[in-house]
Write a protein that holds these residues in place. Structure first.
Motif, mmCIF file in Angstrom:
data_model
loop_
_atom_site.group_PDB
_atom_site.id
_atom_site.type_symbol
_atom_site.label_atom_id
_atom_site.label_comp_id
_atom_site.label_asym_id
_atom_site.label_seq_id
_atom_site.Cartn_x
_atom_site.Cartn_y
_atom_site.Cartn_z
ATOM 1 N N SER A 233 0.838 -1.188 0.000
ATOM 2 C CA SER A 233 0.000 0.000 0.000
ATOM 3 C C SER A 233 0.880 1.247 0.000
ATOM 4 O O SER A 233 2.095 1.162 0.250
ATOM 5 N N ILE A 234 0.270 2.402 -0.280
ATOM 6 C CA ILE A 234 1.032 3.661 -0.249
ATOM 7 C C ILE A 234 1.651 3.871 1.128
ATOM 8 O O ILE A 234 2.823 4.258 1.246
ATOM 9 N N ARG B 28 -3.407 -1.367 -3.560
ATOM 10 C CA ARG B 28 -2.060 -1.891 -3.350
ATOM 11 C C ARG B 28 -1.342 -1.931 -4.701
ATOM 12 O O ARG B 28 -1.955 -2.129 -5.747
ATOM 13 N N PHE B 29 -0.044 -1.728 -4.651
ATOM 14 C CA PHE B 29 0.746 -1.592 -5.865
ATOM 15 C C PHE B 29 1.773 -2.724 -5.963
ATOM 16 O O PHE B 29 2.252 -3.231 -4.954
ATOM 17 N N ARG B 30 2.113 -3.041 -7.214
ATOM 18 C CA ARG B 30 3.111 -4.073 -7.444
ATOM 19 C C ARG B 30 3.760 -3.818 -8.796
ATOM 20 O O ARG B 30 3.132 -3.335 -9.732
ATOM 21 N N PHE C 292 4.570 1.600 1.657
ATOM 22 C CA PHE C 292 5.674 2.041 0.819
ATOM 23 C C PHE C 292 6.336 3.281 1.415
ATOM 24 O O PHE C 292 7.566 3.423 1.400
ATOM 25 N N ALA C 293 5.520 4.183 1.948
ATOM 26 C CA ALA C 293 6.052 5.402 2.565
ATOM 27 C C ALA C 293 6.917 5.059 3.777
ATOM 28 O O ALA C 293 8.002 5.623 3.975
ATOM 29 N N MET C 294 6.444 4.113 4.595
ATOM 30 C CA MET C 294 7.227 3.695 5.757
ATOM 31 C C MET C 294 8.531 3.041 5.321
ATOM 32 O O MET C 294 9.573 3.210 5.954
ATOM 33 N N HIS C 295 8.485 2.319 4.213
ATOM 34 C CA HIS C 295 9.661 1.600 3.740
ATOM 35 C C HIS C 295 10.712 2.537 3.158
ATOM 36 O O HIS C 295 11.923 2.308 3.312
ATOM 37 N N THR C 296 10.261 3.610 2.489
ATOM 38 C CA THR C 296 11.195 4.490 1.787
ATOM 39 C C THR C 296 11.473 5.801 2.507
ATOM 40 O O THR C 296 12.470 6.462 2.212
ATOM 41 N N GLY C 297 10.572 6.207 3.397
ATOM 42 C CA GLY C 297 10.718 7.493 4.048
ATOM 43 C C GLY C 297 10.218 8.651 3.212
ATOM 44 O O GLY C 297 10.331 9.817 3.629
ATOM 45 N N LEU C 298 9.651 8.372 2.048
ATOM 46 C CA LEU C 298 9.125 9.420 1.182
ATOM 47 C C LEU C 298 7.672 9.712 1.544
ATOM 48 O O LEU C 298 6.963 8.870 2.096
#
Length: 365
Positions: free
Chosen positions: A320-321, A355-357, A324-330
């Motif tokens: 999910s967004i 959700r994205f892939r 992904f944000a938690m994973h990248t910090g963006l």
């Protein structure tokens, strides 16, 4: 072809098994000799019941419809030991006595490579189909004929890839030659019948039946030098194809997937058991001693340093967004904009639940 009616009289009779047909051919030497043999000799070879069934003969209507079908353009009855019958099947256990073929039957004598999967249901992910089509096209361009089973999803993608390459494709059906299953692949089947080859061991009118598909699968592997399993749940039909391949001394390859996907479990099990891991067509080509192909890193989603950093961070498991944000910090807004751009380029797919892939992880020429 000589003795067409004799071959049909041998193979279209209920109660005369494939094993009995083999016994008769091995003992008497030819279908003509079987047709002329004394009933007592036939009984001594295959037993009273089968000999009686053979004496009664096949349904005349089925014989007539089969002869009419064979008059169509590009249609042939390939008989064991005869011209055009695939030599690769001669040493296969319970090889079919006859094959009904339509299209470019010369493809049955070319080096073939099979692509198998259980992903013919809606659960099948687009990613696997994209990989199958890309690998099939690459191998077709390198001289392989792509063999598969004409099912929805990955089978169909493999056939399309084979047709798109310099080689072609062979579709092995689990129905009669006049029964296109599934119907959604009818147009693809018609194209294969012209540009490739369709083959089946089942007589005209044979409907789709789950018991027929393991028999079909042994032919897919039997025709091929190797079998690549792209997606497979544990216990799926594609694992049956892999088992046949091992029994037939064919090579078995498997493509890994997400550890979260049930459709990857069978592939991962095959790899643990010794199947060769495949990420792209080069893994197959190198295994067969062929030069690997060059990869094009100028496609969308790539920069001078390699893979797009957002795309690389996304990986292949759905996210999910927020994840992904938690994973990248963006920031979520920044990610949403970048993911939308990548989606438009065809490199990211949006799944249910926002959700994205990654949808195009490999670039194969």
């Amino acid at each position: 072809m000589e003795y067409v009616r004799e071959w049909l009289a041998l193979t279209l009779v209920p109660g005369v098994s494939l094993g009995a047909q083999h016994q008769l051919l091995e003992t008497l030497g030819s279908v003509d000799a079987i047709a002329r043999a004394d009933p007592r000799i036939l009984e001594s070879i295959i037993g009273a019941d089968a000999a009686l069934a053979l004496a009664r003969g096949p349904n005349p209507s089925l014989v007539g419809r089969t002869l009419a079908w064979l008059e169509g353009s590009g249609r042939r009855l390939l008989v064991m030991g005869g011209e055009g019958y695939p030599s690769s099947l001669l040493n296969v256990h319970s090889a079919p006595t006859v094959l009904y073929a339509e299209g470019r039957t010369e493809l049955l004598a070319t080096p073939a490579f099979a692509i198998a999967s259980a992903s013919c249901e809606p659960i099948a992910v687009a990613l696997g189909s994209q990989d199958a089509e890309a690998i099939a096209r690459a191998l077709s361009d390198q001289g392989f004929t792509i063999a598969s089973g004409l099912a929805l999803g990955i089978d169909a993608a493999a056939h399309r890839g084979g047709l798109a390459g310099a080689g072609s494709t062979v579709a092995v059906m689990g129905t009669g030659p006049d029964v296109h299953y599934p119907r959604r692949n009818a147009k693809l089947a018609a194209r294969i019948a012209t540009e490739g080859c369709i083959v089946t061991e089942f007589p005209l009118g044979t409907p789709s039946d789950s018991r027929n598909f393991p028999r079909r699968n042994r032919l897919i592997s039997g025709l091929s030098r190797g079998v690549l399993v792209v997606e497979a749940a544990m216990g799926s039909g594609s694992l049956i194809t892999a088992r046949f391949a091992l029994q037939q001394n064919r090579d078995v390859f498997a493509m890994p997937g997400s550890i979260h996907s049930p459709l990857s479990k069978g592939c991962h099990w095959l790899i643990k058991e010794g199947a060769k891991l495949v990420e792209d067509a080069n893994d197959v080509l190198i295994d067969y001693g062929r030069a690997p192909m060059k990869r094009d890193h100028s496609a969308p989603g790539y920069d001078g340093a390699g893979v797009d950093p957002i795309l690389e961070a996304l990986g292949y498991a759905p996210m999910s967004i927020d994840e992904f944000a938690m994973h990248t910090g963006l920031g979520a807004a920044t990610l949403a904009a970048q993911l939308t751009k990548l989606e438009l380029e065809g490199l990211v797919e949006v799944l249910p639940g926002a959700r994205f892939r990654r949808s195009s992880p490999r670039q194969i020429e």
